[in-house]
Design an enzyme around this catalytic site. Structure first.
Site, PDB file in Angstrom:
ATOM      1  N   LYS A  13       0.838  -1.220   0.000  1.00  0.00           N
ATOM      2  CA  LYS A  13       0.000   0.000   0.000  1.00  0.00           C
ATOM      3  C   LYS A  13       0.863   1.256   0.000  1.00  0.00           C
ATOM      4  CE  LYS A  13      -2.193  -0.758   3.907  1.00  0.00           C
ATOM      5  NZ  LYS A  13      -1.739  -2.076   4.365  1.00  0.00           N
ATOM      6  N   ARG A  95      -9.991   1.406   8.239  1.00  0.00           N
ATOM      7  CA  ARG A  95      -9.577   0.024   8.453  1.00  0.00           C
ATOM      8  C   ARG A  95     -10.671  -0.776   9.152  1.00  0.00           C
ATOM      9  NH1 ARG A  95      -3.612   1.054   8.560  1.00  0.00           N
ATOM     10  NH2 ARG A  95      -2.580  -0.944   8.697  1.00  0.00           N
ATOM     11  N   ARG A 130      11.210  -7.064   5.417  1.00  0.00           N
ATOM     12  CA  ARG A 130      11.035  -5.622   5.205  1.00  0.00           C
ATOM     13  C   ARG A 130      11.953  -4.816   6.125  1.00  0.00           C
ATOM     14  NH1 ARG A 130       5.190  -2.769   5.222  1.00  0.00           N
ATOM     15  NH2 ARG A 130       5.127  -3.165   7.456  1.00  0.00           N
ATOM     16  N   ARG A 163      10.724  -2.591  11.432  1.00  0.00           N
ATOM     17  CA  ARG A 163       9.640  -1.977  12.209  1.00  0.00           C
ATOM     18  C   ARG A 163       9.313  -2.835  13.418  1.00  0.00           C
ATOM     19  NH1 ARG A 163       4.769  -0.175   8.310  1.00  0.00           N
ATOM     20  NH2 ARG A 163       3.587  -1.093  10.017  1.00  0.00           N
ATOM     21  N   ARG A 174      -1.677  -8.714  13.096  1.00  0.00           N
ATOM     22  CA  ARG A 174      -2.148  -7.689  12.142  1.00  0.00           C
ATOM     23  C   ARG A 174      -2.951  -8.337  11.017  1.00  0.00           C
ATOM     24  NH1 ARG A 174       3.333  -5.502  10.770  1.00  0.00           N
ATOM     25  NH2 ARG A 174       2.359  -3.997   9.389  1.00  0.00           N
TER      26      ARG A 174
HETATM   27  P1  AMP Z   1       0.561   0.535   8.803  1.00  0.00           P
HETATM   28  O1  AMP Z   1       1.780   1.388   8.707  1.00  0.00           O
HETATM   29  O2  AMP Z   1      -0.521   0.987   7.901  1.00  0.00           O
HETATM   30  O3  AMP Z   1       0.897  -0.935   8.661  1.00  0.00           O
HETATM   31  O4  AMP Z   1      -0.008   0.719  10.294  1.00  0.00           O
HETATM   32  C1  AMP Z   1       0.776   0.354  11.406  1.00  0.00           C
HETATM   33  C2  AMP Z   1      -0.069   0.343  12.644  1.00  0.00           C
HETATM   34  O5  AMP Z   1      -0.599   1.659  12.896  1.00  0.00           O
HETATM   35  C3  AMP Z   1      -1.290  -0.551  12.604  1.00  0.00           C
HETATM   36  O6  AMP Z   1      -0.990  -1.913  12.911  1.00  0.00           O
HETATM   37  C4  AMP Z   1      -2.172   0.095  13.690  1.00  0.00           C
HETATM   38  O7  AMP Z   1      -1.718  -0.231  14.984  1.00  0.00           O
HETATM   39  C5  AMP Z   1      -1.905   1.584  13.452  1.00  0.00           C
HETATM   40  N1  AMP Z   1      -2.847   2.145  12.471  1.00  0.00           N
HETATM   41  C6  AMP Z   1      -2.578   2.590  11.218  1.00  0.00           C
HETATM   42  N2  AMP Z   1      -3.691   3.014  10.607  1.00  0.00           N
HETATM   43  C7  AMP Z   1      -4.701   2.824  11.487  1.00  0.00           C
HETATM   44  C8  AMP Z   1      -6.102   3.031  11.446  1.00  0.00           C
HETATM   45  N3  AMP Z   1      -6.727   3.507  10.359  1.00  0.00           N
HETATM   46  N4  AMP Z   1      -6.827   2.724  12.554  1.00  0.00           N
HETATM   47  C9  AMP Z   1      -6.239   2.244  13.658  1.00  0.00           C
HETATM   48  N5  AMP Z   1      -4.934   1.994  13.763  1.00  0.00           N
HETATM   49  C10 AMP Z   1      -4.151   2.283  12.687  1.00  0.00           C
END
Ligand code: AMP
Length: 221
Positions: A13, A95, A130, A163, A174
Site C-alpha cells: 500500500k 480500516r 522488510r 519496524r 495484524r
Molecule cells: P501501517 O503502517 O498501515 O501498517 O499501520 C501500522 C499500525 O498503525 C497498525 O498496525 C495500527 O496499529 C496503526 N494504524 C494505522 N492506521 C490505522 C487506522 N486507520 N486505525 C487504527 N490503527 C491504525
C-alpha cells in the site's frame, strides 16, 4: 479525487500510495506513518507530546487498531492541510466499518476504494524481510529491494531498521485484524459501487501494479 488504498499489511500500500501520489499529483496520507512520526517525535522530545502517545504506541506495537477517537483526530488534522484541497490518497484508513462511518461524519466522501490482494504466505515472507528508513520511511526488502549501501537509505542516508510491529507474532496479529475488522469494508464499498481490487503480486513489479490501479479507477497515463 479521494482514493482509498487498503489491503493486508505488506501488500505494498505504501509503495503504491507514493507512486500514485506522483502520478495523480495529490498527497498520499498513511495513518500508520502519521502515528509512527508522532511516536518518534514524542520519544525525541523531553516531555511527552501528549498523554495519548503511550496508549497509541501500545496499540501499534501489539498490531491492534488504535481507537477511532485517537486516529480520527490524527487523520482530520492532516486532511485539513492546504495540500489536500484537490484530493488525496488514504493509505490505511479506513480500516474498519466504524472508521468508514467516521469518514462520513467528517463529511469526507471517498470516490474510489482499491484493495491490493496478496496471499498471506507472501505477506509473511515480505514482512519478515522488510526494512524501513527510520528517517524518511522509504521501504526496502532484504531479498529483492536492497539499498546500494547496506543498512543505509538510498534516498536520505538514514538508518534502515526493522519496524517494531514486523515481528512474527505481531504480523499474525495484524493479519487477523485485517481479516476480522478491515475485510468487511469490501461489502460496504461494493454496495456503494466504489470497490475495486488488483493483484499486488502478479509478477509485473510495483509499476505494473500502479498501472493496474490506474486502469481500474479509470485514470489513464
Ligand atoms: P501501517 O503502517 O498501515 O501498517 O499501520 C501500522 C499500525 O498503525 C497498525 O498496525 C495500527 O496499529 C496503526 N494504524 C494505522 N492506521 C490505522 C487506522 N486507520 N486505525 C487504527 N490503527 C491504525
Amino acid at each position: 479525487m479521494k482514493l482509498v488504498l487498503f489491503g493486508a499489511p505488506g501488500v505494498g500500500k505504501g509503495t503504491q500510495a507514493k507512486l500514485l501520489s506522483e502520478e495523480l499529483k495529490i498527497p498520499a496520507i498513511s495513518t500508520g506513518e502519521l502515528l509512527r512520526a508522532k511516536i518518534e517525535r514524542a520519544s525525541k522530545a523531553s516531555s511527552a507530546e501528549d498523554s495519548d502517545i503511550e496508549l497509541i504506541k501500545s496499540y501499534v506495537d501489539a498490531g491492534k487498531l488504535v481507537p477511532d477517537m485517537l486516529i480520527g483526530e490524527v487523520l482530520k488534522s492532516r486532511v485539513d492541510m492546504s495540500d489536500c484541497k484537490n484530493g488525496y490518497i488514504l493509505d490505511g484508513f479506513p480500516r474498519s466499518l466504524s472508521q468508514a462511518k467516521l469518514l462520513e461524519q467528517l463529511n469526507i466522501v471517498v470516490d474510489k476504494v482499491v484493495e491490493i490482494l496478496v496471499s498471506e504466505q507472501t505477506i509473511v515472507e515480505r514482512l519478515e524481510c522488510r526494512r524501513v528508513c527510520e528517517n524518511c520511511g522509504e521501504t526496502y526488502n532484504t531479498e529483492f529491494k536492497m539499498p546500494q549501501k547496506s543498512g543505509i537509505c538510498d534516498c536520505c542516508g538514514g538508518r534502515l531498521i526493522r519496524r517494531s510491529d514486523d515481528s512474527p507474532d505481531t504480523i499474525l496479529q495484524r493479519l487477523k485484524v485485517y481479516r476480522t475488522q478491515t475485510k468487511p469494508l469490501v461489502a460496504y464499498y461494493s454496495d456503494q459501487k466504489k470497490y475495486f481490487s488488483v493483484s499486488g503480486d502478479d509478477g509485473g513489479g510495483a509499476d505494473q501494479v500502479k498501472r493496474n490501479i490506474l486502469k481500474v479507477i479509470g485514470e489513464s497515463i
